[in-house]
Motif scaffolding. Structure first.
Motif, PDB file in Angstrom:
ATOM      1  N   ASN A  87       0.842  -1.195   0.000  1.00  0.00           N
ATOM      2  CA  ASN A  87       0.000   0.000   0.000  1.00  0.00           C
ATOM      3  C   ASN A  87       0.880   1.248   0.000  1.00  0.00           C
ATOM      4  O   ASN A  87       1.450   1.629   1.021  1.00  0.00           O
ATOM      5  CB  ASN A  87      -0.912   0.015   1.231  1.00  0.00           C
ATOM      6  N   ASN A  90      -1.366   5.947   0.842  1.00  0.00           N
ATOM      7  CA  ASN A  90      -1.798   6.235   2.210  1.00  0.00           C
ATOM      8  C   ASN A  90      -2.174   7.694   2.413  1.00  0.00           C
ATOM      9  O   ASN A  90      -2.376   8.129   3.549  1.00  0.00           O
ATOM     10  CB  ASN A  90      -0.682   5.831   3.178  1.00  0.00           C
ATOM     11  N   GLY A  94      -5.266   7.582   6.822  1.00  0.00           N
ATOM     12  CA  GLY A  94      -4.213   6.832   7.489  1.00  0.00           C
ATOM     13  C   GLY A  94      -4.764   5.677   8.301  1.00  0.00           C
ATOM     14  O   GLY A  94      -5.707   5.835   9.087  1.00  0.00           O
ATOM     15  N   ALA A 433       3.923   5.115   4.261  1.00  0.00           N
ATOM     16  CA  ALA A 433       3.400   5.379   5.604  1.00  0.00           C
ATOM     17  C   ALA A 433       4.404   4.865   6.624  1.00  0.00           C
ATOM     18  O   ALA A 433       5.454   4.318   6.265  1.00  0.00           O
ATOM     19  CB  ALA A 433       2.041   4.702   5.787  1.00  0.00           C
TER      20      ALA A 433
END
Length: 457
Positions: A87, A90, A94, A433
Motif C-alpha cells: 500500500n 496512504n 491513514g 506510511a
C-alpha cells in the motif's frame, strides 16, 4: 516469496491477480438437485494482545533513527496491514495503529450501550477536554478549535462562511489546491459576487520560484481579498513556504485559509509556524484517528469574520463551535483522539517526519537518473514530506496515468493512485506510511524503471 527477493530480481515477473469468486444469483429450478448446505461462518479469531507504544529512543537524531529498519519494524507491528499488496496510497486516509483501533472499538461499544445518555450528558465535556489536548499539540488555544467530520468540511465552513468579501472583490487558488476546496471557492462567485482567480504553481517548484509566483499573482490581481493555500497539497506533495506567503498576502490586505489536512501529523510544526489566522486540519490522515474526524482553526480575535453555520444557536456566537453544525455524529472517532495523540507523541513529530522523508528519498534517488521520469516534488527538504508524484514524460493524460498505476498493481502488487490537476498534466502519486518498509520502496523503484521502459513516449 518475500519483497526483498522480488527486489533482488523477481520483480519483473508478472503476479496474477486473484479472481473474485462468482456468486450464485438464482435458486435451483424445481426438480434440480438439492443445493449444498451453506457452511457456517466461523467465529472471529481471538485478537492478539495489543503491543505497547513504541517510543523514539532519547538522544538519537531523527535522521539517524529514520534509517533504523529494526526500530521501524517494531512500529509497523502496530498496524494491521493487508499482505495482499504494497500500500503506497496512504494519502487518502491513514490506517489506525492498533492502540487506536482497539480504543475506537471500545468507544463504538460504549456509545452503543449508553446511547443518547452519552451524547446528551457525557460527550460534550469530554470533547471539550479533547479540544484542549488537540490545541496543546498544535500550539493553539482550545477556544480556537472546533471539530468537524473531516478536513474538507473544515475548509468548506471556512470558505463559505468567510464574510469580509464584497461584490467586486476577488478570491484566488492554485492548480494544486484540493479540488473540493476549489469548488467551494468557485461557489463564492455566485454567493458573494466575487471574481475567482486561478494561478499555476511552477514546475519545477523551487522555493524561490514558488514565492515569486505567489508574489506575482498577488501583485497582478490587486482585488484579491481571500487566498486558499495548501500547506502540503494532495496532488504532488509539494510543501509551500506558507509563513512567507501568508506574510506577503497580509501586507496586501489579503486573508489566507490554509489547508493543512495532509501536513499535520506528517510534518513537525505548530500553528505559529504557519502564521495563519484560518486553517483546516484532518485527523484521520497522518494522526491515525478513525475516519470522520478533523477540525478547523480560527485565531482568537478573528471569529467575527466567519459566519455562524446556518445561524446556529446551539452555541453562543462567541464560541467557535457555532461555526460548525454537523448534526448527530458518530462521536467514537473524537473520543479516540487522545489515544492517537499518545501514539504520535511516543514517536514524536520529528521522528515521523524524518522517517517519511527517508522512505521518499530512498525510492526517488534510485529513479531520478531515468531520463523520462519526472519527479514533480522538489528535493529541498522544507518543501516535501513523503507524498511524491511522478510522471512519465509525454504521458500526461488521465488514461496514461491510470494505465501506469494499474500496471504497478497488476505486475508488482503496488497500490498507487493517478492524480489530476497539475497544469502540465496528470501524474501518479506515491504515499508511503509509517508501516512501509525499505523493501517496499525498493520494489517501487524497480517497478518505476519497468514503467519508464514500457510507457516511454
Amino acid at each position: 516469496m518475500s519483497r526483498r527477493q522480488m527486489v533482488a530480481g523477481l520483480g519483473a515477473l508478472a503476479v496474477p491477480l486473484a479472481q473474485p469468486q462468482s456468486f450464485m444469483k438464482t435458486l435451483a429450478p424445481p426438480g434440480a438437485a438439492a443445493l449444498p448446505p451453506v457452511s457456517p461462518v466461523p467465529p472471529p479469531a481471538a485478537e492478539p494482545a495489543s503491543p505497547d507504544l513504541v517510543a523514539a529512543p532519547a538522544g538519537v537524531p531523527p535522521e539517524r533513527l529514520a534509517e533504523d529498519e529494526g526500530f521501524w519494524r517494531n512500529v509497523a507491528r502496530q498496524f494491521r496491514v493487508s499482505p495482499d499488496f504494497v500500500n503506497l496510497e496512504n494519502g487518502y486516509y491513514g490506517i489506525m495503529p492498533e492502540p487506536v483501533r482497539r480504543e475506537y472499538h471500545r468507544n463504538v461499544d460504549h456509545l452503543n450501550e449508553r446511547n443518547s445518555y452519552l451524547l446528551r450528558t457525557e460527550y460534550k465535556p469530554r470533547a471539550d477536554e479533547i479540544r484542549g489536548r488537540v490545541g496543546q499539540a498544535l500550539g493553539a488555544a482550545r477556544e480556537e478549535i472546533a471539530f468537524t467530520r473531516c478536513g474538507t468540511e473544515a475548509l468548506q465552513n471556512l470558505i463559505g462562511g468567510y464574510r469580509r468579501l464584497r461584490p467586486g472583490d476577488s478570491v484566488m487558488y492554485s492548480d494544486l489546491d484540493y479540488h473540493s476546496a476549489q469548488y467551494a471557492m468557485n461557489w463564492l462567485a455566485d454567493r458573494r459576487g466575487v471574481r475567482v482567480e486561478r494561478m499555476v504553481v511552477p514546475e519545477p517548484p523551487t522555493r524561490q520560484a514558488t514565492l515569486d509566483a505567489y508574489a506575482r499573482a498577488l501583485r497582478d490581481h490587486p482585488n484579491v481579498r481571500l487566498l486558499l493555500l495548501s500547506h502540503m497539497n494532495n496532488r504532488t506533495g509539494l510543501v509551500l513556504p506558507v509563513r512567507e506567503i501568508v506574510a506577503m498576502a497580509r501586507e496586501r490586505g489579503v486573508d489566507v485559509i490554509v489547508d493543512a489536512a495532509h501536513s499535520w501529523g506528517h510534518l513537525d510544526f505548530t500553528i505559529d509556524d504557519l502564521g495563519a489566522d484560518f486553517a483546516a486540519f484532518s485527523l484521520h490522515k497522518w494522526m491515525g484517528v478513525p475516519l470522520g474526524s478533523g477540525f478547523l482553526y480560527i485565531r482568537r480575535g478573528r471569529l467575527d469574520d466567519v459566519d455562524l453555520a446556518y445561524d446556529d444557536e446551539t452555541y453562543p456566537a462567541d464560541d467557535i463551535r457555532s461555526r460548525v453544525h454537523s448534526g448527530t455524529l458518530d462521536v467514537a472517532p473524537v473520543l479516540s483522539i487522545p489515544t492517537a495523540l499518545d501514539f504520535h507523541d511516543a514517536l514524536g513529530a520529528a521522528a515521523k517526519q524524518a522517517r517519511l522523508r527517508y522512505l521518499r528519498d530512498r525510492w526517488v534517488h534510485q529513479v531520478r537518473d531515468i531520463p523520462n521520469v519526472e519527479i514533480l516534488t522538489p528535493e529541498e527538504p522544507p518543501m516535501y514530506g513523503t507524498i511524491t508524484a511522478f510522471r512519465i514524460s509525454g504521458r500526461v493524460s488521465e488514461a496514461d496515468n491510470v494505465a501506469i498505476s494499474d500496471h504497478l498493481f497488476d505486475r508488482y502488487r503496488i497500490f498507487t493512485v493517478r492524480r489530476g490537476g497539475p497544469a502540465r498534466g496528470d501524474c501518479v502519486r506515491v504515499t508511503p506510511a509509517l508501516f512501509t518498509s525499505r523493501d517496499d520502496v525498493d520494489l517501487l523503484a524497480l517497478a518505476v524503471r519497468d514503467v519508464a521502459r514500457r510507457f516511454s513516449a
